[in-house]
Design an enzyme around this catalytic site. Sequence first.
Site, PDB file in Angstrom:
ATOM      1  CD  GLN A  90      -3.080  -1.466   2.717  1.00 40.70           C
ATOM      2  OE1 GLN A  90      -2.253  -0.797   3.660  1.00 40.70           O
ATOM      3  NE2 GLN A  90      -3.066  -2.203   2.543  1.00 40.70           N
ATOM      4  CG  HIS A 154      -2.089  -1.273   7.975  1.00 40.30           C
ATOM      5  ND1 HIS A 154      -2.726  -2.451   8.757  1.00 40.30           N
ATOM      6  CD2 HIS A 154      -2.735  -1.485   7.272  1.00 40.30           C
ATOM      7  CE1 HIS A 154      -3.113  -2.886   8.551  1.00 40.30           C
ATOM      8  NE2 HIS A 154      -3.697  -2.575   7.214  1.00 40.30           N
ATOM      9  CD  GLU A 248     -12.154   2.831  15.177  1.00 38.84           C
ATOM     10  OE1 GLU A 248     -11.350   3.812  16.041  1.00 38.84           O
ATOM     11  OE2 GLU A 248     -12.816   1.717  16.031  1.00 38.84           O
ATOM     12  CE1 TYR A 258      -9.899   9.547  18.810  1.00 39.72           C
ATOM     13  CE2 TYR A 258      -7.177   9.573  19.715  1.00 39.72           C
ATOM     14  CZ  TYR A 258      -8.185   9.837  19.118  1.00 39.72           C
ATOM     15  OH  TYR A 258      -8.811  11.376  19.909  1.00 39.72           O
ATOM     16  CE1 TYR A 269      -9.049  -7.569   5.612  1.00 39.60           C
ATOM     17  CE2 TYR A 269      -6.843  -8.132   6.678  1.00 39.60           C
ATOM     18  CZ  TYR A 269      -7.649  -6.765   6.090  1.00 39.60           C
ATOM     19  OH  TYR A 269      -7.618  -5.214   5.670  1.00 39.60           O
TER      20      TYR A 269
END
Lengths: 375, 132
Positions: A90, A154, A248, A258, A269
């Site tokens: 990513q 990520h 979220e 958080y 998954y």
Amino acid sequence: MRKSISLLTLILITCATCAQQTESEIKAESPVDFHYTTELIVPELNIPWGMAFLPDNSILITEKSGELILFKDNKKTIIQNPPNVYVRGQGGLLDIALHPDYENTGWIYMSYASSEDHEEGGNTALARAKLNNNTLVDFEVLYKAEPNTKKGQHWGSRISFDNDGHIYFSIGDRGNRDENPQDITKDGGKIYRLNDDGSIPSDNPFINTQNAKKAIYSYGHRNPQGMTKHPVTGAIYVNEHGPKGGDEINIIAKGKNYGWPVISYGINYNGTPFTDITEREGMEQPLFYWVPSIAPCGFVIVNSNFYPEWRGNFLVGSLKFQYLERLVVENNQVIKREKLFEHIGRVRNIKQAPNGYLYMAVEGQGIFKIIPNQN
Amino acid sequence: MKLYYTLIIILTGLPLALQAQSPLEKSIKRGSDLYEDFCVSCHMSYGQGIPNVYPPLAKSDFLMQNRKASIKAIKYGQTGEIVVNNKPYIGYMAPPGLSDDEIADVMNYITNTWGNKNTKMITEEEVSLVEK
């Protein structure tokens, strides 16, 4: 009989290992009486990860593959000397944002996957530079997360400014869920806050905490790929990807945790649980969570006069379901969700330009302007 | 008698243990780890994909019948329409940035999992020869 008992046991065991998830109470609906259309402004882009609108109405566009594009007078120009990008999973060339006083300072901020340092692999970096004759100059790296890793997951990494000249950016947990997000001595799974020159604000929450990464502003995040400043309150809002369920929306507050992965509305998954709690004291609850996941990316809170019906609404791209989601929020509660422009493609980014129009970046297509119909 | 059973277990277990060390098995194991990192969020845990959005890999005719095109898609990305199990998919998959040996590992994993079977191992060299 014995056969049926063992079958029953098997079924029970199977069910016990599958976590139960509570779906989002408010479901996304298709809009009725919809009078908006899209016009493709910048065609033929692959993954237009970030965009920034220059004072002359031209657009700077980052392609994840590493190209920085200037779209001006209906023509694309490739900008020279872009950041040296490590394309992995990513990661790539990610977000881009202008300094709030761009006209006087000329600073352009970019986040990207970087293999700087000497280890193999990479991690998220934030840099700034100026644009001169279609070339980036005065390039400075302001932050580089450590350590490098070959994980593809990520990286974050959206950029926003608050009203006090601070820059905020996100870095995801880098595929190391169990070590990074809850540890403030490590990078990853954090929202960072810096001054516009990259220095660390003296009132950052962990400035006096031994061994802490001083740039951290909040922690316990998974992978925030949407970030925006609230047009009225000036607060920084993010949306972040959960695993399977548990995306979220969070309002970022100084020094707060958080909760990822200690508390989550998501599951692995493959359907197995990694936590059985969704709340804990000392950990923030999201403003909203999505089950099932929409894979949120890009974020804007509308305040333009061109879209009076959407004023104050949240717009979030859905990579997974390929629409733009509109969330109506009252008193920090989501009361309505709509699927706009269904089937348009993977919506990577949504921004309100200084000219008041909304622009939406769609993978494999390009950048669309959202136009309210006349009458 | 006990010794006899022990011997049986060792003798039947040995070839299994050796087989688990085969290059293909090792490659599949590495491919499984890479899949969890680079592929799972779209193609999902059981290779089932997402209906109408991301094509399945499990029992995928495209994957199992188009070895070279599949390697090419992972190596250089995939654009335009492809038809998988009689359904069209029009999307864009960015090249995940894997090295040739990693692409071979992922291919060996996805062509040998979820009911797929491919005994002809994909090698780093084979991947290196696939051009854009």
